[in-house]
Design an enzyme around this catalytic site. Structure first.
Site, PDB file in Angstrom:
ATOM      1  N   GLY A 274       0.852  -1.182   0.000  1.00 51.48           N
ATOM      2  CA  GLY A 274       0.000   0.000   0.000  1.00 51.48           C
ATOM      3  C   GLY A 274       0.887   1.230   0.000  1.00 51.48           C
ATOM      4  N   CYS A 341      -8.342  19.968  19.827  1.00 54.25           N
ATOM      5  CA  CYS A 341      -8.072  20.250  21.242  1.00 54.25           C
ATOM      6  C   CYS A 341      -7.333  19.070  21.866  1.00 54.25           C
ATOM      7  CB  CYS A 341      -9.366  20.544  21.981  1.00 54.25           C
ATOM      8  SG  CYS A 341     -10.223  21.953  21.299  1.00 54.25           S
TER       9      CYS A 341
END
Ligand SMILES: *Cc1c(COP(=O)(O)O)cnc(C)c1O
Length: 421
Positions: A274, A341
């Site tokens: 891949g 965050c």
């Protein structure tokens, strides 16, 4: 100064971004094709060689179609990946279905598509028999346990959840034959993102030895060995890419010595690369929104970890080029951060780069594999668009950016009594 080249200039990127706003992943078709050809050329001596592109690296049917036209099949591990493959026109023995902890409906779909099923566990033999049926052609995944060392991403084989033990491979293949399978293959996948070419040579050698042992002990002729993927790419500019021609030649020597006159010949070699195919051909392009001076200087870009998880998750290095400043000295030190965050949401930490200004385009290299694919929606972040740079220079959108409506699409407000939306 060690650098990495881009297939586009700053002006090209600004033109692209005017039509398709940042952030986006962009894939270079020419580069993807060249990588596929290089791998296939390295094994040209092996008549049955086939690359089954690992769909999870870049699960986009347009990319799969490009690879199909280069002669590749697909390696799928879930129902949606099987459907993506089908959409790209890749079916039957062009699909290798390598799953684990597999739900029944996935085996059923894999059988319906006539994919080559690669079993992860001996207990999946009766499970497959009930759900889809035992196919004529079958493969089993071997876990060598203590015999091989692992890697950072995969862990040691002995602790890994994948595959059959050596003893189970022998017992499992005999059971499959007894239940009607007639053609057999072996598979293994042990390391990920490895740059040592000898590693892959040893893996092929190990599978040749196992195939010989199987023939000798239970009289089953293994007709293909699948070395899977794990071929690393040089994320850092000073790293060397795996010499696939060398890998092919060395494996050929072992084949000639062990397999040619063993009664097993011809044995086909399969791979499931891949990263090595699409990784270096993709870039995440992002614009600088903020420059924040506190204890360090933080360059805030409009992409975040939801668009590329590897740096945050593995501490992985991804090279960064500031478009248009390729020739400037990297005489500033920055953290390049996203808006999640989470303090790990950083594409680069203490990275020497040329001076960056708000509005600059920052290009993150080697995001073509396991980049967009690993995206997520945590913190209400939306996945970016994917673009394809065609061979003639045209840029097309092969996946649009997610919208807030997509984010809300799975919330059933009508079903929530007393909730007026
Ligand atoms: C992830 C995976 C691959 C591809 O790995 P790369 O590192 O992208 O080459 C191949 N085979 C299997 C079974 C996989 O799970």
């Amino acid at each position: 100064m060690l650098t990495k080249q881009l297939p586009f200039t700053k002006d090209d990127l600004e033109r692209i971004a005017a039509k398709f706003p940042t952030p986006f992943h962009i894939y270079d078709e020419k580069h993807i094709r060249a990588n596929a050809r290089e791998l296939i050329r390295a094994f040209a001596w092996n008549e049955g060689f086939k690359e089954y592109f690992a769909v999870k690296a870049t699960p986009n049917p347009f990319i799969l179609k490009i690879l199909k036209s280069e002669g590749c099949g697909t390696d799928c591990s879930s129902l949606p990946e099987l459907l993506l493959s089908e959409k790209a026109g890749i079916v039957g023995a062009e699909i290798m279905f390598t799953s684990n902890d597999t739900p029944a409906n996935e085996f059923v779909k894999a059988r319906e598509l006539n994919a080559i099923i690669n079993l992860d566990d001996i207990s999946h033999i009766p499970f497959l028999e009930k759900n889809g049926g035992i196919p004529k052609i079958i493969s089993v995944r071997y876990n060598p346990g203590k015999l091989r060392e692992g890697s950072l991403i995969m862990g040691s084989p002995e602790n890994a959840k994948y595959g059959f033990t050596r003893e189970q491979v022998l017992r499992g293949l005999a059971e499959l034959r007894q239940k009607g399978s007639r053609r057999f293959g072996l598979h293994t996948f042990i390391v990920s993102n490895d740059l040592n070419p000898d590693y892959f040579v040893h893996t092929a050698d190990m599978l040749f030895d196992l195939a010989l042992e199987i023939q000798e002990k239970i009289g089953i002729r293994v007709e293909f060995v699948n070395m899977s993927g794990g071929v690393g790419i040089p994320y850092k500019p000073d790293q060397k890419k795996v010499d696939l021609a060398y890998v092919g030649e060395e494996i050929c020597k072992r084949y000639e010595a062990k397999i040619r006159n063993s009664g097993l010949h011809p044995v086909s070699i399969f791979t499931e690369c891949g990263r090595a195919i699409t990784g270096p051909a993709g870039y995440l392009v992002s614009r600088v929104l903020h420059k924040k001076e506190i204890y360090k200087t933080h360059i805030g870009v409009d992409a975040c970890m939801a668009n590329l998880m590897r740096p945050g998750m593995y501490g992985a290095y991804h090279h960064i080029t500031v478009a248009g400043k390729e020739d400037r000295q990297p005489d500033h030190v920055y953290d390049v951060t996203g808006s999640l965050c989470e303090s790990i949401d950083r594409f680069a930490v203490d990275r020497p780069l040329p001076e960056i200004e708000i509005g600059d385009l920052v290009v993150i290299h080697d995001t073509g594999a396991h980049g967009h694919a690993m995206g997520f929606n945590y913190n209400g972040k939306l996945r970016s668009r994917e673009l394809l740079l065609r061979q003639d220079g045209e840029v097309v959108e092969i996946r649009r950016a997610e919208t807030v409506d997509d984010y809300f699409a799975t919330l059933d407000f009508k079903g929530l009594k007393g909730f007026a939306a």
